[in-house]
Every structure is written in structure tokens, then in C-alpha cells.
Design a protein around this motif. Structure first.
Motif, mmCIF file in Angstrom:
data_model
loop_
_atom_site.group_PDB
_atom_site.id
_atom_site.type_symbol
_atom_site.label_atom_id
_atom_site.label_comp_id
_atom_site.label_asym_id
_atom_site.label_seq_id
_atom_site.Cartn_x
_atom_site.Cartn_y
_atom_site.Cartn_z
ATOM 1 N N ARG A 160 18.991 11.095 -26.041
ATOM 2 C CA ARG A 160 19.754 10.111 -25.266
ATOM 3 C C ARG A 160 19.229 8.722 -25.612
ATOM 4 N NH1 ARG A 160 16.382 12.668 -21.615
ATOM 5 N NH2 ARG A 160 18.047 14.015 -20.824
ATOM 6 N N PRO A 161 20.072 7.725 -25.709
ATOM 7 C CA PRO A 161 19.595 6.374 -26.028
ATOM 8 C C PRO A 161 18.741 5.786 -24.912
ATOM 9 C CG PRO A 161 21.952 6.577 -26.443
ATOM 10 C CD PRO A 161 21.547 7.792 -25.674
ATOM 11 N N ALA A 162 17.736 5.030 -25.291
ATOM 12 C CA ALA A 162 16.856 4.384 -24.313
ATOM 13 C C ALA A 162 17.621 3.440 -23.401
ATOM 14 C CB ALA A 162 15.745 3.628 -25.049
ATOM 15 N N TRP A 163 18.684 2.819 -23.932
ATOM 16 C CA TRP A 163 19.415 1.832 -23.141
ATOM 17 C C TRP A 163 20.199 2.454 -21.989
ATOM 18 C CZ3 TRP A 163 21.119 2.345 -28.456
ATOM 19 C CH2 TRP A 163 22.320 3.054 -28.607
ATOM 20 N N MET A 164 20.278 3.778 -21.954
ATOM 21 C CA MET A 164 20.953 4.427 -20.836
ATOM 22 C C MET A 164 20.067 4.536 -19.597
ATOM 23 S SD MET A 164 23.423 7.338 -22.497
ATOM 24 C CE MET A 164 24.913 6.829 -23.366
ATOM 25 N N ASN A 165 18.798 4.143 -19.714
ATOM 26 C CA ASN A 165 17.929 3.970 -18.554
ATOM 27 C C ASN A 165 17.989 2.495 -18.168
ATOM 28 O OD1 ASN A 165 16.963 6.703 -18.614
ATOM 29 N ND2 ASN A 165 15.515 6.132 -20.216
ATOM 30 N N LEU A 166 18.945 2.123 -17.337
ATOM 31 C CA LEU A 166 19.153 0.718 -17.032
ATOM 32 C C LEU A 166 17.948 0.114 -16.312
ATOM 33 C CD1 LEU A 166 22.082 1.551 -17.773
ATOM 34 C CD2 LEU A 166 22.857 -0.075 -16.044
ATOM 35 N N VAL A 167 17.768 -1.175 -16.501
ATOM 36 C CA VAL A 167 16.625 -1.896 -15.953
ATOM 37 C C VAL A 167 17.033 -2.637 -14.681
ATOM 38 C CG1 VAL A 167 14.929 -3.720 -16.435
ATOM 39 C CG2 VAL A 167 15.646 -2.152 -18.267
ATOM 40 N N MET A 168 16.218 -2.493 -13.638
ATOM 41 C CA MET A 168 16.475 -3.249 -12.417
ATOM 42 C C MET A 168 16.253 -4.736 -12.668
ATOM 43 S SD MET A 168 14.685 -0.971 -9.397
ATOM 44 C CE MET A 168 13.053 -1.228 -10.102
ATOM 45 N N VAL A 169 16.944 -5.568 -11.894
ATOM 46 C CA VAL A 169 16.860 -7.005 -12.117
ATOM 47 C C VAL A 169 15.665 -7.614 -11.394
ATOM 48 C CG1 VAL A 169 19.301 -7.321 -12.587
ATOM 49 C CG2 VAL A 169 18.483 -7.369 -10.228
ATOM 50 N N ARG A 170 15.255 -8.777 -11.857
ATOM 51 C CA ARG A 170 14.073 -9.437 -11.328
ATOM 52 C C ARG A 170 14.239 -9.825 -9.862
ATOM 53 N NH1 ARG A 170 11.508 -13.855 -15.174
ATOM 54 N NH2 ARG A 170 11.194 -11.933 -16.344
ATOM 55 N N THR A 171 15.446 -10.165 -9.456
ATOM 56 C CA THR A 171 15.646 -10.562 -8.067
ATOM 57 C C THR A 171 15.348 -9.414 -7.109
ATOM 58 O OG1 THR A 171 18.009 -10.111 -8.341
ATOM 59 C CG2 THR A 171 17.309 -12.399 -8.527
ATOM 60 N N GLU A 172 15.511 -8.166 -7.544
ATOM 61 C CA GLU A 172 15.171 -7.036 -6.690
ATOM 62 C C GLU A 172 13.659 -6.992 -6.453
ATOM 63 O OE1 GLU A 172 15.542 -3.669 -4.254
ATOM 64 O OE2 GLU A 172 16.991 -5.186 -4.917
ATOM 65 N N LYS A 173 12.900 -7.214 -7.492
ATOM 66 C CA LYS A 173 11.439 -7.256 -7.341
ATOM 67 C C LYS A 173 11.029 -8.403 -6.416
ATOM 68 C CE LYS A 173 9.076 -9.328 -10.486
ATOM 69 N NZ LYS A 173 8.435 -9.686 -11.776
ATOM 70 N N ASN A 174 11.685 -9.537 -6.571
ATOM 71 C CA ASN A 174 11.339 -10.697 -5.748
ATOM 72 C C ASN A 174 11.618 -10.453 -4.271
ATOM 73 O OD1 ASN A 174 10.691 -11.986 -8.129
ATOM 74 N ND2 ASN A 174 12.607 -13.137 -8.253
ATOM 75 N N ASN A 175 12.674 -9.701 -3.981
ATOM 76 C CA ASN A 175 13.069 -9.457 -2.598
ATOM 77 C C ASN A 175 12.511 -8.159 -2.029
ATOM 78 O OD1 ASN A 175 14.715 -11.817 -2.329
ATOM 79 N ND2 ASN A 175 16.314 -10.795 -3.526
#
Length: 540
Positions: free
Chosen positions: A503-518
Motif C-alpha cells: 500500500r502506498p505510504a501516502w494513504m496514511n494521511l497526516v493530521m494537521v498542525r492545528t489539531e496538535k495546537n488545539n
């Protein structure tokens, strides 16, 4: 090339970082739907909350981002992250970064768009779940409550399957913080959560997410039988709940339950006269894949929707290649085309192959139906003509963009049933796929495959059936299938020619930085950034 009815600007070569964006990415709740603050002021509060859910399918996230027309846009993103369809060029291509695995990290707007749309949609569902008390509700309200649980389950099932980290050949499960993120999905935001709870909300493990979704679907199954209207199939019914359960159990690898609920969905849909689409329905130049009538569940764009009124920021503009007013087709020379290998594998006796432009000299070249044959001459080979503009009107954006697109079709359930059976009993799975294909798609079809080859064959036929509907991503990721885009004769643009072994690595989507901030609970637990982790195939 015909002029666009509204000005289109191509994306620049440099991706936009979140640090340069305006406050539009800061939104934490949908601004165009009913919220709890509005309930007391409205005599039709419950219905307003309920109808805010299907309205969110076509939520215009940012009118300056012409790919951001809501749920349908994310379906298209998933297709372009797979390998069955691609774009003919990078010119006017709003989707290049997903197609070419660029700028997929936590600081870019492309991930923020997906995250914000889904969690805004979750809020719309939570508004229903959190504001209908089943102990005091009327039957009508209980039916509405069932839709809230069904929508929420659908959204979290999507999110879980997109963000769950699974092993691959491009990135390690140990992220930059030294944490193993295998099997982690997304934070679960519930209707009853306090702000403090939402700000200390870690990523749910696979098993916990499965249990949460299953509980929502059990409640949906209990309540949705009270529903008296599906609002033209924009609201889910019992068949859709069964269908969501079938999807859930496939994701979880519970094939016996997946088979059981796929059959329940088929039977329940049939009781409402929903059966597999015919050749005439699929290939109709006026109503082909643009009306909700043949489906279990669909999203509907109307002239009252912002996405339609924009003229170009909508499903039809980007997906219907016969339109002349949008981002694809003769207006731009940008076409949605089938991967050549994918197309070539489809049997000539399978009518679904006629959903694409056949190359010159092909025995099918004269069999493909077009709204305008002269315009079709400009199309690239393998251009998809599955999704017709509204009423077959390729020129008027208001009429042409007033279309529906499928959220769930009964055909998917037949393929889930066949695959789930094949995992348990190869002979039964073989019989089921042969029966469906011979009866509904290709009278000459017959497979004698077994084992993993049979599973792959069933999933391939499912991918043909659901091409352009945002589903193949899930099966590729779930079954750890490789993606092959670089080969002699490929029609993928050069910068998207990646070949993976898993499976391609890009299919593990990355959470956005604003989620970490909040939400500090996810800090240090993000998926590794897969951007540019594969070398482009150059033929050597």
C-alpha cells in the motif's frame, strides 16, 4: 478551447503553508448549518439540524480554493491517490499535490482542507445526536436521531480508514518523535464532550474506533426505522445502515459479519426497488450517474447551493469531462482518464468499459455514447464519461452542475458480499462474483481464480464498478495492494509515476498542525510525512 464561464487560475508551483493562510482555516465548526445556539430560536429546530447533515456534503470550504467543494472533492482526492484514474495534464490541475504525493505534511493546506471538512461534518452530526433525547423524543425525532448516528458512523469510518497508520514501503511506523503509531486512527469527538475533554483527546486505536462506530450503527439501526422520509435519498435509511456495517466489518476483517450485512443491505434495498443499475442507466447521456434515483444514498447539488452558484467549484466542474464550463473537459484540456493498464484489463464485453473513450482503432470506438461527438474528438484516450452533466447540458453551469453523486450504491454490497465470502470459502466467493457479473455487467464473464488471486479479481471488478466514486483507496489500503503507475505506455503524468510494493505510504494521511495546537494529546503521535518518499519511475 472554449472559454470558461468564470476565470480559472492555475495553482502555482509552490504549495501554500498554513502559516500564510488567513483565518478561514481556523474554523472549528460549520458556519452554514444550524448549531445548538440556534435551536431555541427555531420552531423547526430538529429538522434544521437534520437537514444540515446532507447540506454539508456540498459545503464550500474556501471559495479561493477551487478544489474545496466538500465531501465530493475528498472522494475525488481518494481516487487520485489510488491508481485507477488520473489527470491528463498538470495544467489547470487543482489536484496535482495529491496525485503527485507532494506537500502532504502537517503544515499544508491540502491536509487542512480534508481535516476541517470532516470535522465540520462531524459537528453537524453531533448536533443531531446531542440534541435529541431518545427518552422523550417522538417517533419522527427518533428517526432523525438515527440519521445522526448513521452520518457520524460514516464519517468516522472514512476518517479511520484514511488516517489509520498501516505498514508500507515508504515510511516507518516509528515517527519523528520516536513513537509507534501503528493502528492509530483519529480523535473521537462526541456530542457530549466538554471543551477540556476535546483538548485532551488522543488518537483512537483501531479496536476502540471500531467499537465506537459499531455502537453508533447499532443505535442507527434501532432508530432509523422510524424515519418517514429520506429527503430524496440524501438521508440514509436502514439499507444504508446495513451497508455501513458491511463496510465497517470489511475494514475490521470480520468477513462473516461483512457478508451478512452486505446481504441485508441488498435485500433491504431491493424492498425499496433499488437494484443494480442497467446498461441504459449507466450510459445514458442525460441521466448517467447524475441523478440519485438508482442509488441507496446520494449527495445532491441544487441551484441553491453555493457550489453550483460558483459555476466552477463543484463536483461536475471537476469530474464531468463532457462539461465545457469547468475545470475539466474541453474548457481546459484537462481530462479525467483511466489508467491504461486498468482500462485494458476490462473485458470488451463488459459494458462498463464504455464509460471511457476508447482509443482510435478499438472495436469499441464507435460504441461509446457522447453528448457531443464532435467535442469528444478532442478528448484524450480513456477519458471518463461516466458522470454526465445535469440533464446532459454540457454548456450551462447552473443546469449542468445541478447533479447528484453517489455516496452508496447497492452494487458495492454485491462485491463486499462476494469478497467476504471468498475469504471464508473460495467456491462461494467465486460463485457470487460470477453470478453478479454475468447477470448485470458481462454475460461472458467467468472466473476460475482462487485464493488471493480471487480476492484481487473481485476487488478489481469492484474498482471498475465504483471508479470515480472514491472507494478504491479503501480497498487498496485495506488489502495492502501495490500501486503501479510507471510502466511502458503509462498515461500518468511524469511526476506521478510511482510504483510501490505495498500500500502506498501516502494513504496514511497526516493530521494537521492545528489539531496538535488545539489538542496536545496528539502531539508527538502524528503519522510520518509521506511527501516525496518515492522515486519517480523514468523507464530505467
Amino acid at each position: 478551447m472554449k472559454k470558461l464561464n468564470k476565470t480559472i487560475f492555475a495553482l502555482g508551483a509552490v504549495a501554500v503553508s498554513l502559516t500564510t493562510l488567513n483565518s478561514c482555516i481556523e474554523e472549528t465548526e460549520p458556519t452554514s448549518v444550524a448549531t445548538t445556539k440556534q435551536i431555541a430560536a427555531s420552531s423547526a429546530a430538529t429538522e434544521a439540524l437534520v437537514m444540515a447533515q446532507p447540506a454539508y456534503f456540498n459545503h464550500l470550504w474556501d471559495e479561493d480554493r477551487h478544489y474545496s467543494f466538500g465531501y465530493g472533492a475528498i472522494m475525488h482526492v481518494r481516487d487520485l491517490m489510488a491508481s485507477d484514474i488520473t489527470k491528463s495534464t498538470l495544467s489547470y490541475n487543482q489536484w496535482r499535490y495529491w496525485l503527485c504525493n507532494q506537500y502532504q505534511g502537517d503544515q499544508y493546506i491540502f491536509g487542512q482542507f480534508i481535516w476541517n471538512v470532516y470535522y465540520g461534518f462531524v459537528l453537524a452530526a453531533n448536533n443531531v445526536v446531542g440534541n435529541i433525547d431518545p427518552t422523550t423524543a417522538t417517533d419522527e425525532q427518533l428517526g432523525f436521531l438515527g440519521t445522526g448516528y448513521a452520518f457520524r458512523a460514516m464519517l468516522y469510518l472514512d476518517l479511520a480508514r484514511m488516517y489509520e497508520f498501516l505498514p508500507n514501503d515508504g515510511t516507518s511506523a516509528i515517527n519523528a518523535n520516536g513513537n509507534d503509531v501503528t493502528g492509530l486512527t483519529v480523535p473521537i469527538v462526541k456530542a457530549e464532550m466538554t471543551q477540556d475533554e476535546a483538548r485532551n483527546n488522543p488518537r483512537a486505536k483501531h479496536a476502540d474506533m471500531k467499537a465506537f462506530i459499531e455502537d453508533d450503527l447499532n443505535k442507527a439501526e434501532e432508530y432509523i426505522v422510524k424515519l418517514t422520509t429520506t429527503n430524496g435519498k440524501t438521508l440514509p435509511d436502514l439499507a444504508c445502515v446495513y451497508g455501513l456495517k458491511a463496510r465497517l466489518y470489511m475494514w475490521d476483517g470480520d468477513y462473516a459479519k461483512a457478508q451478512e450485512y452486505a446481504r441485508k443491505a441488498i435485500n433491504e434495498a431491493a424492498s425499496n426497488d433499488i437494484v443494480p443499475m442497467t446498461q441504459e442507466q449507466c450510459l445514458n447521456t442525460t441521466t448517467g450517474f447524475n441523478v440519485v434515483d438508482p442509488w441507496m444514498w446520494g449527495a445532491v447539488q441544487t441551484t441553491e447551493d453555493d457550489v453550483v452558484q460558483t459555476g466552477i467549484i463543484n463536483w461536475t466542474s471537476h469530474v464531468s469531462d463532457e462539461s465545457t464550463f469547468g475545470y475539466c473537459g474541453t474548457a481546459t484540456g484537462l481530462y479525467n482518464v483511466a489508467d491504461k493498464n486498468f482500462y485494458d484489463r476490462i473485458s470488451d464485453t463488459d459494458f462498463r468499459k464504455l464509460e471511457f473513450k476508447a482509443p482510435a482503432g478499438s472495436p469499441l470506438a464507435s460504441n461509446v455514447s457522447y453528448i457531443d461527438k464532435s467535442a469528444a474528438e478532442e478528448m484524450d484516450d480513456y477519458t471518463m464519461v461516466k458522470f454526465r452533466p445535469g440533464n446532459g447540458n454540457a454548456d450551462d453551469s447552473m443546469t449542468g452542475s445541478s447533479t447528484a453523486y453517489p455516496i452508496m450504491r447497492v452494487e458495492e454490497m454485491y462485491f463486499i458480499e462476494a469478497e467476504a465470502a471468498a475469504h471464508q470459502n473460495a467456491a462461494q466467493g467465486q460463485q457470487l462474483i460470477n453470478d453478479f457479473m454475468k447477470n448485470y455487467r458481462d454475460p461472458n464473464y467467468n472466473t476460475t481464480k482462487s485464493g488471493d488471486d480471487l480476492i484481487e479479481e473481485i476487488v478489481f471488478q469492484k474498482r471498475v464498478e465504483l471508479v470515480g466514486e472514491g472507494q478504491s483507496f479503501f480497498d487498496i489500503k485495506r488489502l495492502n495492494l501495490p500501486v503501479t503507475r510507471g510502466y511502458a505506455g503509462t498515461n500518468f503524468v511524469a511526476t506521478a509515476r510511482f510504483n510501490t510494493t505495498t500500500r502506498p505510504a501516502w494513504m496514511n494521511l497526516v493530521m494537521v498542525r492545528t489539531e496538535k495546537n488545539n489538542n496536545p494529546a496528539v502531539d508527538g503521535w502524528n503519522n510520518p510525512d509521506p511527501s516525496d518518499c518515492y522515486k519517480v519511475w523514468t523507464g530505467k
